[in-house]
Design an enzyme around this catalytic site. Structure first.
Site, PDB file in Angstrom:
ATOM      1  N   ASN A  43     -43.847  -7.528 -24.230  1.00 24.64           N
ATOM      2  CA  ASN A  43     -42.480  -7.035 -24.296  1.00 24.64           C
ATOM      3  C   ASN A  43     -42.890  -5.690 -23.425  1.00 24.64           C
ATOM      4  O   ASN A  43     -44.181  -5.639 -22.795  1.00 24.64           O
ATOM      5  CB  ASN A  43     -43.213  -6.249 -26.084  1.00 24.64           C
ATOM      6  CG  ASN A  43     -44.186  -6.005 -26.001  1.00 24.64           C
ATOM      7  OD1 ASN A  43     -45.453  -6.175 -25.092  1.00 24.64           O
ATOM      8  ND2 ASN A  43     -43.705  -5.146 -27.091  1.00 24.64           N
ATOM      9  N   GLU A  45     -40.638  -2.542 -23.022  1.00 28.99           N
ATOM     10  CA  GLU A  45     -39.740  -1.209 -24.022  1.00 28.99           C
ATOM     11  C   GLU A  45     -39.803  -0.386 -23.456  1.00 28.99           C
ATOM     12  O   GLU A  45     -39.653  -0.468 -21.276  1.00 28.99           O
ATOM     13  CB  GLU A  45     -41.042  -0.603 -25.037  1.00 28.99           C
ATOM     14  CG  GLU A  45     -41.197  -1.064 -25.372  1.00 28.99           C
ATOM     15  CD  GLU A  45     -42.800  -1.130 -26.718  1.00 28.99           C
ATOM     16  OE1 GLU A  45     -43.168   0.328 -26.718  1.00 28.99           O
ATOM     17  OE2 GLU A  45     -42.298  -1.694 -28.279  1.00 28.99           O
ATOM     18  N   CYS A  54     -38.733  -8.438 -26.604  1.00 28.62           N
ATOM     19  CA  CYS A  54     -39.837  -8.935 -26.862  1.00 28.62           C
ATOM     20  C   CYS A  54     -40.482 -10.003 -25.923  1.00 28.62           C
ATOM     21  O   CYS A  54     -39.663 -10.339 -25.010  1.00 28.62           O
ATOM     22  CB  CYS A  54     -39.698  -9.677 -28.066  1.00 28.62           C
ATOM     23  SG  CYS A  54     -38.855  -8.236 -29.954  1.00 28.62           S
ATOM     24  N   GLU A  56     -41.422 -13.301 -26.686  1.00 27.63           N
ATOM     25  CA  GLU A  56     -41.157 -13.860 -26.624  1.00 27.63           C
ATOM     26  C   GLU A  56     -39.960 -14.549 -26.565  1.00 27.63           C
ATOM     27  O   GLU A  56     -40.017 -15.409 -24.908  1.00 27.63           O
ATOM     28  CB  GLU A  56     -40.732 -14.560 -28.218  1.00 27.63           C
ATOM     29  CG  GLU A  56     -42.134 -14.629 -29.434  1.00 27.63           C
ATOM     30  CD  GLU A  56     -42.235 -13.302 -29.597  1.00 27.63           C
ATOM     31  OE1 GLU A  56     -42.246 -12.252 -29.123  1.00 27.63           O
ATOM     32  OE2 GLU A  56     -42.583 -12.821 -30.604  1.00 27.63           O
ATOM     33  N   CYS A  88     -40.032 -12.109 -34.833  1.00 33.14           N
ATOM     34  CA  CYS A  88     -38.546 -11.155 -35.389  1.00 33.14           C
ATOM     35  C   CYS A  88     -37.842 -12.348 -34.853  1.00 33.14           C
ATOM     36  O   CYS A  88     -37.797 -13.629 -34.519  1.00 33.14           O
ATOM     37  CB  CYS A  88     -38.291  -9.959 -34.570  1.00 33.14           C
ATOM     38  SG  CYS A  88     -37.413 -10.068 -32.895  1.00 33.14           S
ATOM     39  N   CYS A  91     -35.798 -13.477 -31.867  1.00 33.07           N
ATOM     40  CA  CYS A  91     -36.727 -14.355 -31.411  1.00 33.07           C
ATOM     41  C   CYS A  91     -36.783 -16.032 -31.856  1.00 33.07           C
ATOM     42  O   CYS A  91     -36.750 -16.550 -31.171  1.00 33.07           O
ATOM     43  CB  CYS A  91     -38.566 -13.997 -30.887  1.00 33.07           C
ATOM     44  SG  CYS A  91     -38.463 -12.016 -29.994  1.00 33.07           S
TER      45      CYS A  91
HETATM   46  N1  THU Z   1     -42.586  -6.925 -30.396  1.00 33.47           N
HETATM   47  C1  THU Z   1     -42.535  -8.674 -30.245  1.00 33.47           C
HETATM   48  O1  THU Z   1     -42.502  -7.990 -28.919  1.00 33.47           O
HETATM   49  N2  THU Z   1     -42.514  -9.878 -30.449  1.00 33.47           N
HETATM   50  C2  THU Z   1     -42.202  -9.915 -32.231  1.00 33.47           C
HETATM   51  O2  THU Z   1     -41.521 -10.939 -32.151  1.00 33.47           O
HETATM   52  C3  THU Z   1     -41.713  -8.258 -32.784  1.00 33.47           C
HETATM   53  C4  THU Z   1     -41.958  -7.665 -31.959  1.00 33.47           C
HETATM   54  C5  THU Z   1     -42.409  -6.186 -29.891  1.00 33.47           C
HETATM   55  C6  THU Z   1     -41.105  -5.223 -29.251  1.00 33.47           C
HETATM   56  C7  THU Z   1     -41.430  -3.563 -29.271  1.00 33.47           C
HETATM   57  O3  THU Z   1     -41.751  -3.189 -28.280  1.00 33.47           O
HETATM   58  C8  THU Z   1     -43.299  -3.413 -30.421  1.00 33.47           C
HETATM   59  O4  THU Z   1     -43.804  -5.747 -30.992  1.00 33.47           O
HETATM   60  C9  THU Z   1     -42.713  -2.273 -31.880  1.00 33.47           C
HETATM   61  O5  THU Z   1     -41.882  -3.403 -32.476  1.00 33.47           O
END
Ligand code: THU
Length: 131
Positions: A43, A45, A54, A56, A88, A91
């Site tokens: 991920n 940000e 994310c 994925e 999520c 994804c």
């Molecule tokens: N996140 C992912 O990378 N994958 C997911 O399926 C769920 C959430 C990340 C997004 C964000 O940077 C952090 O987790 C918190 O939500």
């Protein structure tokens, strides 16, 4: 399965590269395609929170950018912050775009046991243009 363990290990390694200064929640994903190719992502940000992406989806983008044409066989997801880090909704839809009926999602539980589920189980009736 030894192959699943290796894939989860790749997800674990790439989770260390996660850029998550805001949530402090690191995630790594490793995707194996039916032809055996493997792509990873973490991920990333952003100060403008909503622009974060994310692990994925980054792994899928990595595969598409590399010219991958095969279908997704297995998606391994790892977070040092939370065992059983489920993908999520966004994804799941992204994975569905390149999935087959056999596409699996794998995670590690608290006892380091591998949990395996099909995408269909966790994302039934996905939207697709074919209907
Ligand atoms: N996140 C992912 O990378 N994958 C997911 O399926 C769920 C959430 C990340 C997004 C964000 O940077 C952090 O987790 C918190 O939500």
């Amino acid at each position: 399965m030894e192959q699943d363990k290796d894939l989860l290990n790749k997800a674990k390694i790439v989770s260390e590269n996660a850029y998550a200064p805001y949530s402090k929640f690191k995630v790594g994903a490793a995707i194996e395609y039916e032809n055996g190719n493997i792509y990873t992502g973490c991920n990333v940000e952003n100060a403008s929170y909503g622009l974060s992406i994310c692990a994925e989806r980054n792994a899928v983008s990595n595969a598409v950018s590399s010219g991958e044409k095969s279908k997704i066989k297995t998606v391994a997801i790892y977070s040092p912050n939370q065992k059983k880090c489920m993908p999520c909704g966004a994804c799941r839809q992204w994975i569905a775009e390149f999935s087959s009926d056999n596409t699996r999602i794998i995670l590690e539980d608290d006892d380091n046991k591998i949990i395996s589920m099909t995408l269909e189980e966790i994302f039934p009736n996905a939207f697709s243009i074919e209907g």
